[in-house]
Design a protein around this motif. Structure first.
Motif, PDB file in Angstrom:
ATOM      1  N   MET A   1      48.753 -45.072  74.347  1.00 36.28           N
ATOM      2  CA  MET A   1      49.890 -44.324  74.835  1.00 36.28           C
ATOM      3  C   MET A   1      49.551 -43.720  76.198  1.00 36.28           C
ATOM      4  SD  MET A   1      52.053 -41.307  73.025  1.00 36.28           S
ATOM      5  CE  MET A   1      51.376 -39.796  73.647  1.00 36.28           C
ATOM      6  N   LYS A   2      50.476 -43.858  77.125  1.00 39.48           N
ATOM      7  CA  LYS A   2      50.280 -43.348  78.475  1.00 39.48           C
ATOM      8  C   LYS A   2      50.605 -41.855  78.526  1.00 39.48           C
ATOM      9  CE  LYS A   2      50.918 -45.740  82.717  1.00 39.48           C
ATOM     10  NZ  LYS A   2      51.750 -46.520  83.599  1.00 39.48           N
ATOM     11  N   ASN A   3      49.780 -41.098  79.239  1.00 40.41           N
ATOM     12  CA  ASN A   3      50.085 -39.692  79.457  1.00 40.41           C
ATOM     13  C   ASN A   3      51.269 -39.572  80.396  1.00 40.41           C
ATOM     14  OD1 ASN A   3      47.981 -38.657  77.887  1.00 40.41           O
ATOM     15  ND2 ASN A   3      46.548 -38.968  79.544  1.00 40.41           N
ATOM     16  N   LYS A   4      52.139 -38.609  80.129  1.00 40.03           N
ATOM     17  CA  LYS A   4      53.337 -38.423  80.941  1.00 40.03           C
ATOM     18  C   LYS A   4      53.412 -36.978  81.411  1.00 40.03           C
ATOM     19  CE  LYS A   4      55.824 -41.850  78.278  1.00 40.03           C
ATOM     20  NZ  LYS A   4      56.984 -42.138  77.429  1.00 40.03           N
ATOM     21  N   ILE A   5      53.967 -36.791  82.621  1.00 42.11           N
ATOM     22  CA  ILE A   5      54.208 -35.445  83.125  1.00 42.11           C
ATOM     23  C   ILE A   5      55.668 -35.358  83.570  1.00 42.11           C
ATOM     24  CG2 ILE A   5      51.827 -34.965  83.824  1.00 42.11           C
ATOM     25  CD1 ILE A   5      52.655 -35.637  86.708  1.00 42.11           C
ATOM     26  N   LEU A   6      56.226 -34.162  83.452  1.00 40.44           N
ATOM     27  CA  LEU A   6      57.577 -33.897  83.918  1.00 40.44           C
ATOM     28  C   LEU A   6      57.502 -32.821  84.981  1.00 40.44           C
ATOM     29  CD1 LEU A   6      60.677 -34.161  83.732  1.00 40.44           C
ATOM     30  CD2 LEU A   6      60.601 -32.401  81.937  1.00 40.44           C
ATOM     31  N   ILE A   7      58.022 -33.129  86.160  1.00 41.88           N
ATOM     32  CA  ILE A   7      58.060 -32.180  87.269  1.00 41.88           C
ATOM     33  C   ILE A   7      59.483 -31.644  87.340  1.00 41.88           C
ATOM     34  CG2 ILE A   7      57.763 -31.876  89.748  1.00 41.88           C
ATOM     35  CD1 ILE A   7      56.298 -34.953  88.345  1.00 41.88           C
ATOM     36  N   VAL A   8      59.644 -30.329  87.213  1.00 44.56           N
ATOM     37  CA  VAL A   8      60.954 -29.692  87.259  1.00 44.56           C
ATOM     38  C   VAL A   8      61.067 -28.953  88.588  1.00 44.56           C
ATOM     39  CG1 VAL A   8      62.519 -28.063  86.149  1.00 44.56           C
ATOM     40  CG2 VAL A   8      60.964 -29.442  84.755  1.00 44.56           C
ATOM     41  N   ALA A   9      62.123 -29.273  89.353  1.00 43.71           N
ATOM     42  CA  ALA A   9      62.312 -28.667  90.669  1.00 43.71           C
ATOM     43  C   ALA A   9      63.731 -28.106  90.768  1.00 43.71           C
ATOM     44  CB  ALA A   9      62.091 -29.705  91.759  1.00 43.71           C
ATOM     45  N   ALA A  10      63.855 -26.981  91.439  1.00 47.00           N
ATOM     46  CA  ALA A  10      65.171 -26.363  91.626  1.00 47.00           C
ATOM     47  C   ALA A  10      66.005 -27.147  92.634  1.00 47.00           C
ATOM     48  CB  ALA A  10      65.015 -24.919  92.083  1.00 47.00           C
ATOM     49  N   HIS A  11      65.380 -27.669  93.656  1.00 44.69           N
ATOM     50  CA  HIS A  11      66.077 -28.375  94.732  1.00 44.69           C
ATOM     51  C   HIS A  11      65.326 -29.657  95.064  1.00 44.69           C
ATOM     52  CE1 HIS A  11      66.508 -23.986  95.466  1.00 44.69           C
ATOM     53  NE2 HIS A  11      67.777 -24.326  95.386  1.00 44.69           N
ATOM     54  N   PRO A  12      66.035 -30.663  95.608  1.00 39.66           N
ATOM     55  CA  PRO A  12      65.325 -31.859  96.061  1.00 39.66           C
ATOM     56  C   PRO A  12      64.253 -31.494  97.098  1.00 39.66           C
ATOM     57  CG  PRO A  12      67.701 -32.210  96.084  1.00 39.66           C
ATOM     58  CD  PRO A  12      67.484 -30.754  95.803  1.00 39.66           C
ATOM     59  N   ASP A  13      63.155 -32.135  97.046  1.00 40.94           N
ATOM     60  CA  ASP A  13      61.975 -31.930  97.902  1.00 40.94           C
ATOM     61  C   ASP A  13      61.079 -30.787  97.444  1.00 40.94           C
ATOM     62  OD1 ASP A  13      62.694 -34.032  99.491  1.00 40.94           O
ATOM     63  OD2 ASP A  13      63.484 -32.817 101.111  1.00 40.94           O
ATOM     64  N   TYR A  34      57.713 -38.143  85.893  1.00 45.93           N
ATOM     65  CA  TYR A  34      59.174 -38.059  85.948  1.00 45.93           C
ATOM     66  C   TYR A  34      59.550 -36.761  86.624  1.00 45.93           C
ATOM     67  CZ  TYR A  34      58.946 -41.760  82.513  1.00 45.93           C
ATOM     68  OH  TYR A  34      58.674 -42.936  81.880  1.00 45.93           O
ATOM     69  N   THR A  35      60.662 -36.779  87.356  1.00 43.00           N
ATOM     70  CA  THR A  35      61.105 -35.588  88.068  1.00 43.00           C
ATOM     71  C   THR A  35      62.514 -35.221  87.627  1.00 43.00           C
ATOM     72  OG1 THR A  35      59.797 -36.251  89.980  1.00 43.00           O
ATOM     73  CG2 THR A  35      61.458 -34.564  90.348  1.00 43.00           C
ATOM     74  N   LEU A  36      62.718 -33.936  87.346  1.00 42.34           N
ATOM     75  CA  LEU A  36      64.032 -33.391  87.028  1.00 42.34           C
ATOM     76  C   LEU A  36      64.394 -32.413  88.136  1.00 42.34           C
ATOM     77  CD1 LEU A  36      66.441 -32.842  85.135  1.00 42.34           C
ATOM     78  CD2 LEU A  36      65.017 -31.109  84.014  1.00 42.34           C
ATOM     79  N   VAL A  37      65.453 -32.719  88.878  1.00 45.00           N
ATOM     80  CA  VAL A  37      65.916 -31.850  89.967  1.00 45.00           C
ATOM     81  C   VAL A  37      67.184 -31.161  89.492  1.00 45.00           C
ATOM     82  CG1 VAL A  37      66.701 -31.762  92.358  1.00 45.00           C
ATOM     83  CG2 VAL A  37      64.906 -33.364  91.694  1.00 45.00           C
ATOM     84  N   LEU A  38      67.198 -29.832  89.524  1.00 49.56           N
ATOM     85  CA  LEU A  38      68.298 -29.063  88.953  1.00 49.56           C
ATOM     86  C   LEU A  38      69.457 -28.846  89.904  1.00 49.56           C
ATOM     87  CD1 LEU A  38      66.116 -26.457  87.060  1.00 49.56           C
ATOM     88  CD2 LEU A  38      67.168 -28.520  86.143  1.00 49.56           C
ATOM     89  N   GLY A  39      69.216 -28.835  91.213  1.00 49.10           N
ATOM     90  CA  GLY A  39      70.273 -28.581  92.191  1.00 49.10           C
ATOM     91  C   GLY A  39      70.824 -29.868  92.769  1.00 49.10           C
ATOM     92  N   GLU A  40      71.965 -29.741  93.450  1.00 50.16           N
ATOM     93  CA  GLU A  40      72.612 -30.904  94.049  1.00 50.16           C
ATOM     94  C   GLU A  40      71.999 -31.310  95.380  1.00 50.16           C
ATOM     95  OE1 GLU A  40      76.744 -30.063  94.434  1.00 50.16           O
ATOM     96  OE2 GLU A  40      77.079 -30.067  92.287  1.00 50.16           O
ATOM     97  N   GLY A  41      71.344 -30.388  96.047  1.00 51.87           N
ATOM     98  CA  GLY A  41      70.761 -30.706  97.335  1.00 51.87           C
ATOM     99  C   GLY A  41      71.701 -30.462  98.500  1.00 51.87           C
ATOM    100  N   LYS A  42      72.844 -29.881  98.232  1.00 47.74           N
ATOM    101  CA  LYS A  42      73.773 -29.563  99.315  1.00 47.74           C
ATOM    102  C   LYS A  42      73.274 -28.327 100.045  1.00 47.74           C
ATOM    103  CE  LYS A  42      77.868 -31.488  97.194  1.00 47.74           C
ATOM    104  NZ  LYS A  42      79.265 -31.257  96.831  1.00 47.74           N
TER     105      LYS A  42
END
Length: 56
Positions: A1-13, A34-42
């Protein structure tokens, strides 16, 4: 099984600016990222007359 990480960011970049060195190191070690971006980036800018905020 491969180790996985989740990166949570408020804004893109934010993930790149905040912890890319760690992300890069873990990917080189075989982690799946994997990356989870919470904002739209506007962006929000003040109008030229010093009034309220313009929204894109």
């Amino acid at each position: 099984m491969k180790n996985k990480i989740l990166i949570v960011a408020a804004h893109p970049d934010d993930e790149v600016l905040g912890c890319f060195g760690t992300i890069s190191k873990l990917i080189k070690q075989g982690y799946e990222a994997y990356t989870l971006v919470l904002g739209e980036g506007k962006t929000s800018r003040y109008d030229e007359n010093g009034g309220g905020v313009l929204r894109n």
